[in-house]
Design an enzyme around this catalytic site. Structure first.
Site, mmCIF file in Angstrom:
data_model
loop_
_atom_site.group_PDB
_atom_site.id
_atom_site.type_symbol
_atom_site.label_atom_id
_atom_site.label_comp_id
_atom_site.label_asym_id
_atom_site.label_seq_id
_atom_site.Cartn_x
_atom_site.Cartn_y
_atom_site.Cartn_z
ATOM 1 N N LYS A 9 -1.462 9.771 4.789
ATOM 2 C CA LYS A 9 -1.646 10.709 3.672
ATOM 3 C C LYS A 9 -3.093 11.220 3.630
ATOM 4 O O LYS A 9 -3.968 10.710 4.338
ATOM 5 C CB LYS A 9 -1.265 10.001 2.367
ATOM 6 C CG LYS A 9 0.208 9.550 2.332
ATOM 7 C CD LYS A 9 0.564 8.929 0.976
ATOM 8 C CE LYS A 9 2.007 8.454 0.961
ATOM 9 N NZ LYS A 9 2.422 7.973 -0.386
ATOM 10 N N TYR A 49 9.247 15.548 -1.134
ATOM 11 C CA TYR A 49 9.459 14.559 -2.198
ATOM 12 C C TYR A 49 10.488 15.026 -3.239
ATOM 13 O O TYR A 49 10.443 14.581 -4.390
ATOM 14 C CB TYR A 49 8.133 14.234 -2.882
ATOM 15 C CG TYR A 49 7.274 13.253 -2.095
ATOM 16 C CD1 TYR A 49 7.740 11.985 -1.779
ATOM 17 C CD2 TYR A 49 5.979 13.585 -1.698
ATOM 18 C CE1 TYR A 49 6.955 11.079 -1.077
ATOM 19 C CE2 TYR A 49 5.182 12.684 -0.989
ATOM 20 C CZ TYR A 49 5.688 11.426 -0.685
ATOM 21 O OH TYR A 49 4.911 10.521 0.002
ATOM 22 N N THR A 91 4.199 -0.415 -2.530
ATOM 23 C CA THR A 91 3.723 0.905 -2.973
ATOM 24 C C THR A 91 2.429 0.789 -3.766
ATOM 25 O O THR A 91 1.482 1.555 -3.542
ATOM 26 C CB THR A 91 4.804 1.574 -3.871
ATOM 27 O OG1 THR A 91 6.044 1.570 -3.175
ATOM 28 C CG2 THR A 91 4.410 2.999 -4.229
ATOM 29 N N ARG A 102 -1.937 -1.051 2.831
ATOM 30 C CA ARG A 102 -2.252 -0.664 1.446
ATOM 31 C C ARG A 102 -3.191 -1.670 0.779
ATOM 32 O O ARG A 102 -4.079 -1.281 0.022
ATOM 33 C CB ARG A 102 -0.958 -0.469 0.657
ATOM 34 C CG ARG A 102 -0.266 0.843 1.060
ATOM 35 C CD ARG A 102 1.126 0.919 0.538
ATOM 36 N NE ARG A 102 1.731 2.241 0.719
ATOM 37 C CZ ARG A 102 3.031 2.459 0.661
ATOM 38 N NH1 ARG A 102 3.866 1.466 0.425
ATOM 39 N NH2 ARG A 102 3.514 3.677 0.843
ATOM 40 N N ASN A 112 -1.988 5.923 -1.694
ATOM 41 C CA ASN A 112 -1.701 4.634 -1.048
ATOM 42 C C ASN A 112 -1.626 4.753 0.478
ATOM 43 O O ASN A 112 -0.896 4.026 1.141
ATOM 44 C CB ASN A 112 -0.446 3.991 -1.652
ATOM 45 C CG ASN A 112 0.796 4.841 -1.480
ATOM 46 O OD1 ASN A 112 0.748 5.894 -0.854
ATOM 47 N ND2 ASN A 112 1.907 4.380 -2.019
ATOM 48 N N HIS A 115 2.934 6.655 4.208
ATOM 49 C CA HIS A 115 4.348 6.761 3.829
ATOM 50 C C HIS A 115 5.209 6.169 4.929
ATOM 51 O O HIS A 115 4.853 6.268 6.103
ATOM 52 C CB HIS A 115 4.745 8.236 3.637
ATOM 53 C CG HIS A 115 6.235 8.448 3.551
ATOM 54 N ND1 HIS A 115 6.932 8.324 2.367
ATOM 55 C CD2 HIS A 115 7.167 8.719 4.512
ATOM 56 C CE1 HIS A 115 8.228 8.532 2.609
ATOM 57 N NE2 HIS A 115 8.393 8.777 3.901
ATOM 58 N N GLU A 126 13.814 13.021 7.099
ATOM 59 C CA GLU A 126 12.347 13.177 7.088
ATOM 60 C C GLU A 126 11.809 13.559 8.474
ATOM 61 O O GLU A 126 10.898 14.382 8.573
ATOM 62 C CB GLU A 126 11.695 11.886 6.579
ATOM 63 C CG GLU A 126 11.977 11.656 5.094
ATOM 64 C CD GLU A 126 11.377 10.366 4.561
ATOM 65 O OE1 GLU A 126 10.744 9.611 5.337
ATOM 66 O OE2 GLU A 126 11.544 10.107 3.356
HETATM 67 P P1 AMP Z 1 8.335 6.533 -2.134
HETATM 68 O O1 AMP Z 1 9.443 7.542 -2.060
HETATM 69 O O2 AMP Z 1 8.742 5.200 -2.608
HETATM 70 O O3 AMP Z 1 7.503 6.526 -0.869
HETATM 71 O O4 AMP Z 1 7.347 7.043 -3.273
HETATM 72 C C1 AMP Z 1 6.672 8.214 -3.049
HETATM 73 C C2 AMP Z 1 5.229 8.091 -3.347
HETATM 74 O O5 AMP Z 1 5.047 8.424 -4.701
HETATM 75 C C3 AMP Z 1 4.558 6.727 -3.212
HETATM 76 O O6 AMP Z 1 4.245 6.384 -1.895
HETATM 77 C C4 AMP Z 1 3.331 6.954 -4.044
HETATM 78 O O7 AMP Z 1 2.363 7.732 -3.325
HETATM 79 C C5 AMP Z 1 3.894 7.795 -5.174
HETATM 80 N N1 AMP Z 1 4.288 6.970 -6.322
HETATM 81 C C6 AMP Z 1 5.315 6.112 -6.405
HETATM 82 N N2 AMP Z 1 5.373 5.541 -7.621
HETATM 83 C C7 AMP Z 1 4.349 6.064 -8.319
HETATM 84 C C8 AMP Z 1 3.869 5.885 -9.646
HETATM 85 N N3 AMP Z 1 4.461 5.058 -10.508
HETATM 86 N N4 AMP Z 1 2.780 6.592 -10.023
HETATM 87 C C9 AMP Z 1 2.188 7.455 -9.154
HETATM 88 N N5 AMP Z 1 2.593 7.665 -7.897
HETATM 89 C C10 AMP Z 1 3.660 6.982 -7.482
#
Ligand code: AMP
Length: 137
Positions: A9, A49, A91, A102, A112, A115, A126
C-alpha cells in the site's frame, strides 16, 4: 497450487519496504508471478474495495489507497492465501503477532502496509482487477 493477490500500500511504498515485503513472501516459498507499480485513482480504489462501500471507513480507505503509488503482485504457492495472511499479520497492527509485516511496520488499522486476498474466489477477482491474461500465468 494456489494464487493470491497482494498489494504494498502507499504507506509501504513511502517507507521504502517494497523489497522487504516481497522478500518475506519469497522466503516463505511463494513465487511472484506478476508485479507492477501503479497509482490507483480514487475510482480505481473504490472499485477494488467495493465490498466495503457501506463501511464507515470506506471514504478514508479509498483516499489513502489513492494517495500514492502501490505495488500490486500476484503470488503462487501451496496455501498461498493463508501464507500471505500469516506473514501480513492481523488487520490491526496492535493485534498482529510478533514478526509479522504489520507488527513490524504498520502505523494503524488503515495504514497497514499490505493487502492479501482472503479466499480463492476473491483472489481470482482481485488478480484479474490488476492483471490481464498476458501479464500473469
Ligand atoms: P480487508 O478487506 O479486510 O483487507 O480490509 C480492507 C482494508 O480496510 C484493511 O486492510 C484496512 O486497510 C482497512 N480497514 C479495515 N478495517 C478498518 C477499520 N476498522 N478502520 C479503518 N480501516 C480499516
Amino acid at each position: 497450487m494456489e494464487k493470491t493477490l497482494s498489494i504494498v500500500k502507499p504507506d509501504g511504498v513511502k517507507k521504502n519496504i517494497i523489497g522487504e515485503v516481497v522478500a518475506r513472501f519469497e522466503k516463505a516459498g511463494l513465487k511472484v508471478i506478476g508485479i507492477k507499480m501503479i497509482s490507483l485513482t480514487r475510482a480505481g480504489a473504490e472499485g477494488f474495495y467495493a465490498v466495503h462501500r457501506e463501511r464507515p471507513f470506506f471514504a478514508s480507505l479509498t483516499e489513502f489507497m489513492s494517495s500514492g503509488p502501490v505495488v500490486v503482485m500476484a503470488l503462487k504457492g501451496n496455501g498461498a492465501i493463508k501464507k500471505v495472511r500469516d506473514i501480513m499479520g492481523a488487520t490491526d497492527p496492535k493485534k498482529a503477532d510478533a514478526g509479522t509485516i504489520r507488527k513490524d511496520f504498520a502505523d494503524s488499522i488503515e495504514a497497514n502496509i499490505v493487502h492479501g486476498s482472503d479466499a480463492p474466489e476473491t483472489a481470482a477477482v482481485e488478480i484479474s482487477y490488476f492483471f490481464n491474461a498476458l501479464e500473469t500465468f
